[in-house]
Design an enzyme around this catalytic site. Sequence first.
Site, PDB file in Angstrom:
ATOM      1  N   TYR A 160      -1.594  -6.139   1.938  1.00 39.39           N
ATOM      2  CA  TYR A 160      -0.814  -5.658   0.810  1.00 39.39           C
ATOM      3  C   TYR A 160      -0.653  -4.284   0.739  1.00 39.39           C
ATOM      4  O   TYR A 160      -1.725  -3.528   0.447  1.00 39.39           O
ATOM      5  CB  TYR A 160      -1.434  -6.303  -0.717  1.00 39.39           C
ATOM      6  CG  TYR A 160      -0.436  -5.989  -1.881  1.00 39.39           C
ATOM      7  CD1 TYR A 160      -0.894  -4.930  -2.778  1.00 39.39           C
ATOM      8  CD2 TYR A 160       0.841  -6.482  -1.969  1.00 39.39           C
ATOM      9  CE1 TYR A 160      -0.093  -4.531  -3.876  1.00 39.39           C
ATOM     10  CE2 TYR A 160       1.466  -6.372  -2.965  1.00 39.39           C
ATOM     11  CZ  TYR A 160       1.074  -5.259  -3.879  1.00 39.39           C
ATOM     12  OH  TYR A 160       1.603  -5.016  -5.136  1.00 39.39           O
ATOM     13  N   ASP A 255      -3.180   2.603   5.554  1.00 39.60           N
ATOM     14  CA  ASP A 255      -3.162   2.523   4.037  1.00 39.60           C
ATOM     15  C   ASP A 255      -4.553   2.322   3.334  1.00 39.60           C
ATOM     16  O   ASP A 255      -5.274   1.463   3.104  1.00 39.60           O
ATOM     17  CB  ASP A 255      -2.219   1.115   3.591  1.00 39.60           C
ATOM     18  CG  ASP A 255      -2.238   1.184   2.128  1.00 39.60           C
ATOM     19  OD1 ASP A 255      -1.470   0.081   1.716  1.00 39.60           O
ATOM     20  OD2 ASP A 255      -2.732   2.044   1.243  1.00 39.60           O
ATOM     21  N   LYS A 283      -5.340   5.109  -6.606  1.00 35.00           N
ATOM     22  CA  LYS A 283      -6.459   4.852  -7.357  1.00 35.00           C
ATOM     23  C   LYS A 283      -7.458   5.968  -7.707  1.00 35.00           C
ATOM     24  O   LYS A 283      -7.256   6.736  -8.560  1.00 35.00           O
ATOM     25  CB  LYS A 283      -7.166   3.617  -6.753  1.00 35.00           C
ATOM     26  CG  LYS A 283      -6.196   2.257  -6.558  1.00 35.00           C
ATOM     27  CD  LYS A 283      -6.782   1.083  -5.819  1.00 35.00           C
ATOM     28  CE  LYS A 283      -5.541   0.121  -5.217  1.00 35.00           C
ATOM     29  NZ  LYS A 283      -5.357  -0.627  -6.499  1.00 35.00           N
TER      30      LYS A 283
END
Length: 442
Positions: A160, A255, A283
Site C-alpha cells: 500500500y 516507500d 509518519k
Amino acid sequence: MSLGLSRKRTSAPRVKNSTSNSDRLFDEAQDCIPGGVNSPVRSFRSVGGTPRFIERGFGAHLFDVDCRRYIDFVGGWGAAIVGHANPQVIERVKSAVGQSLSFGTPCPQEVVLATEMVRRVPSIDKVRMVNSGTEAVMSAIRIARAATRRDLIIKFAGGYHGHADSMLVSAGSGAATFGHPDSPGVTRAAAHQTLTATYNDLESVAALFRMHADDIAAIIVEPVAGNMGVVPPVPGFLDGLRTLTRVHGALLIFDEVMTGFRLSAGGAQSLFDIDPDLTTFGKVIGGGMPVGAYGGPSELMDLVAPAGPVYQAGTLSGNPIAMTAGAATLELLNASAYRQLEQIGAHLEDGLVRAIRDAGVSACVQRVGSMLTLYFGISAVKDGQDANAANSAQFGRFFHEMLEVGVHLPPSHHEAWFISLAHDYPVVDAAVAAVQHALKAI
Ligand code: KE4
C-alpha cells in the site's frame, strides 16, 4: 444529468440505544463524514463494532471519550514513535504555535528537518516536504517517469502506497498483464500503467521486465511490508530488485513512509544496506503532524520545480509547526532509542509466541524492530496471497477481546502493531497477559 444519487440521508446502520459517547459520536459522525471516519481503516469495518473516539493520549496509552484507558498499538499508524504527548515534543510545538501556524513562506524549521533527514540517509542529497505519504509517493513516481521518460510502474500485491490513482491498482488476470482499477473513479488508463508483482518473488518481477523492459520507469516497494501485516523481505529480495532496476535502466523507489526512521536511524535502507534511487517518508517525520517527504540524489531531486521542470507544490508543505514536531521527534531517536525499541519489540514478540504456544492456537508473529503482526490461521506470511489466507474473522474476535481488556490494536489483520519509546516492560507484560486472556476467549 442525474447520477442517480439518492438525495435522502443514507448512512451505515444507526447505532441503536447508544450507551457510550463513542456510539453517540459515531452516530453523529455518520451524518456528516463518509462512514463516520476520515480514513476507512479507522471505521472498525474489518473487525466490526464501533470505533472508539479518542480524546487524549499519553505515553503508551490512549483515553477514549468514555474515560476508558487502552495500551495503544495503533501508534498513530507509526507516527507516535516517541509516545503520545511526549513532553519534549509538546514543549517545542507549544513554543512554535505561539509564533503563528503557517506562513506560506520558507521557514527555518524546514531547513532543520531536511538537513537532519539528509544527514541520516546516505542515499538522499535533497528532500522535498509534502503533507502526506500519498503526496510523497505521487511525486516520487512523477520524478521517476520524468527521469526515465517511461510510463510503467511496478508495485507488489499487498503493498500500500497511499491513494493516488496509479497506486489503487490490483494485479491483472495474468501475472504480466496490466493492472485493474482497485477503486471506482480510477481510470483504466491509470491502472494500465501499473503492473503488479508478488512480494518476495524476484521471478515475478523479472517476468514483467521481460515483457515491458523498455517501458518500466520504476519499482515501488515497501522494503519491509507493513500493509499486508509485517512481512520482512526474504534474503536477496531487495538486492535482486536493485540489480533488476539497474540492468533495465529503471529506478528503485523505497516507500519508507512506515519504516523510515522507525527501523533504524536511516530507516530500512540502512538496515538492509541498499541504496534506492528515491525514498518516500511520512509518519515519524511529522511526529503526529501531517508530513510526508520524498528524497534522493541531487541529479533526480533537481528535476523538481523550481529547480527543474517537474511540477509539485503544496500550501502547507514545510509547515513550521509540523516541521518542529518532526525535528523534535527525530532528536529523540538516537542510538539508545533504537536499541530500546528493538529490545521491547523482541520482548513483546517472545511474549506473543509463548502465549500462542500455550494456548495451542494456530498463529504466527512476524516482526522487524518495533513493528510486528500476529497472524491467525497461518504459520508464515511471505506475500499478499499468504496474508489473505490468514484467518481475519478470528483476528476480529481477538481484537474485541483485547479492546475489552484495555488494549487497542490496529483494527485490521493486515496492519502493523507499533511500539513506541513509551512502551516499557510493564506495559508490554500487561499486553501479553491480555493476549493470554483473549486467546482463551476466542
Ligand atoms: P498517507 O497518505 O496515509 O500519509 O500515507 C500513505 C502510505 C504510503 N506508504 C505506506 C507504506 C503507508 O503505510 C501509507 C499509509 N499507511 C496506512 C496504515 N497502514 C495509513 C492509515 C490509514 O490509511 O488510515
